[in-house]
Design an enzyme around this catalytic site. Structure first.
Site, short mmCIF file in Angstrom:
data_model
loop_
_atom_site.label_atom_id
_atom_site.label_comp_id
_atom_site.label_asym_id
_atom_site.label_seq_id
_atom_site.Cartn_x
_atom_site.Cartn_y
_atom_site.Cartn_z
N CYS A 73 -20.90 6.84 12.08
CA CYS A 73 -21.79 7.62 11.22
C CYS A 73 -23.20 7.46 11.76
O CYS A 73 -23.70 6.33 11.86
CB CYS A 73 -21.69 7.08 9.79
SG CYS A 73 -22.87 7.78 8.63
N CYS A 183 -24.33 14.23 13.87
CA CYS A 183 -23.53 13.76 12.74
C CYS A 183 -22.08 13.86 13.18
O CYS A 183 -21.69 14.87 13.79
CB CYS A 183 -23.79 14.62 11.50
SG CYS A 183 -22.66 14.29 10.12
#
EC number: 5.1.1.3
Length: 259
Positions: A73, A183
């Protein structure tokens, strides 16, 4: 320890894009994937909450015996990985937007970065961008709403196409020739992005580099699994199991876990 699993966590299902790269490069490694979809997206949350969630995910993976943890992440990496590395003894692999290759290879002197608010506003992102992209025009866009659509099973929806068109417009006006995906949910957008972008714009994500770094760190620490066995692959989510299954494809068991 070498026979123990690799642990991977993300603020949802997006990090499965990273898991796929790791599994392809290291097919005999056992792995445990944790999707904190209940708390997705991490992007708008402050550093303190992101760090607390990252601690919770890390401790759960450590209880399950993980020998190395991939913070799959960007937001958790840029906000919490320094703390995690100070606090726990296992190696951590983080994810950063691949600004460096885009900045070094651009011919138009303009690159686009699509990322979450938490990544774009972080100190780590600012330092990386300043180091490698000082003389390049960087068009940053927060991908607001993208993670939520993916987590709700609306990856190929009209809403998604509309959002992407809006975010890409200022980048195309600036004549970017590289688009950096900041992302781990975003690689799942690549088929749609290829439809929306001119053919000369190259898309960069961090998945392959993260897999190579994972292998390098396992090797350095003598943690590579040398047994040629069928790996045990575990997937847990506190959100929709169906959404995770749709991204993983057939043949993988996904379990619901409240955490």
């Amino acid at each position: 320890m070498s026979n123990n699993p690799i642990g991977i966590f993300d603020s949802g299902v997006g990090g499965t894009s990273i898991w796929k790269e790791i599994h392809q490069l290291l097919p005999h490694e056992h792995s445990i994937y944790l999707a904190d979809s209940f708390n997705a997206p991490y992007g708008p949350k402050g550093t303190e909450i992101i760090t607390e969630l990252s601690i919770k995910n890390t401790e759960l993976l450590l209880k399950k015996g993980c020998k190395l943890i991939v913070v799959a992440c960007n937001t958790a990496t840029t906000n919490a990985i320094a703390y995690l590395r100070q606090s726990y003894d296992v190696p951590f692999i983080g994810i950063e937007p691949a600004i460096k290759p885009a900045a070094l290879n651009t011919k138009s002197n303009a690159v686009g970065i699509l990322a979450t608010k938490g990544t774009l506003s972080s100190t780590l992102f600012s330092e990386t961008s300043g180091r490698f992209a000082n003389n390049v025009k960087v068009i940053e866009r927060e991908g607001k709403g993208i993670v939520e659509l993916i987590e709700n099973g609306k990856l190929y929806s009209d809403n998604m196409k509309l959002l992407l068109s809006q975010y890409l417009e200022p980048m195309l006006e600036a004549n970017i020739d590289y688009l950096v995906l900041g992302c781990t949910h975003y690689p799942y957008l690549i088929p749609m992005l290829l439809e929306l972008l001119p053919p000369h714009v190259k898309i960069i994500d961090s998945g392959e580099a993260v897999a190579r770094q994972t292998k390098a760190v396992l090797t350095e620490n003598d943690l590579l699994n040398t047994e040629i066995t069928t790996p045990k692959l575990e997937f847990y989510t506190n959100g929709s199991m169906d959404v995770m299954r749709s991204l993983l494809g057939e043949g993988f068991n996904v379990e619901y876990l409240k955490f």
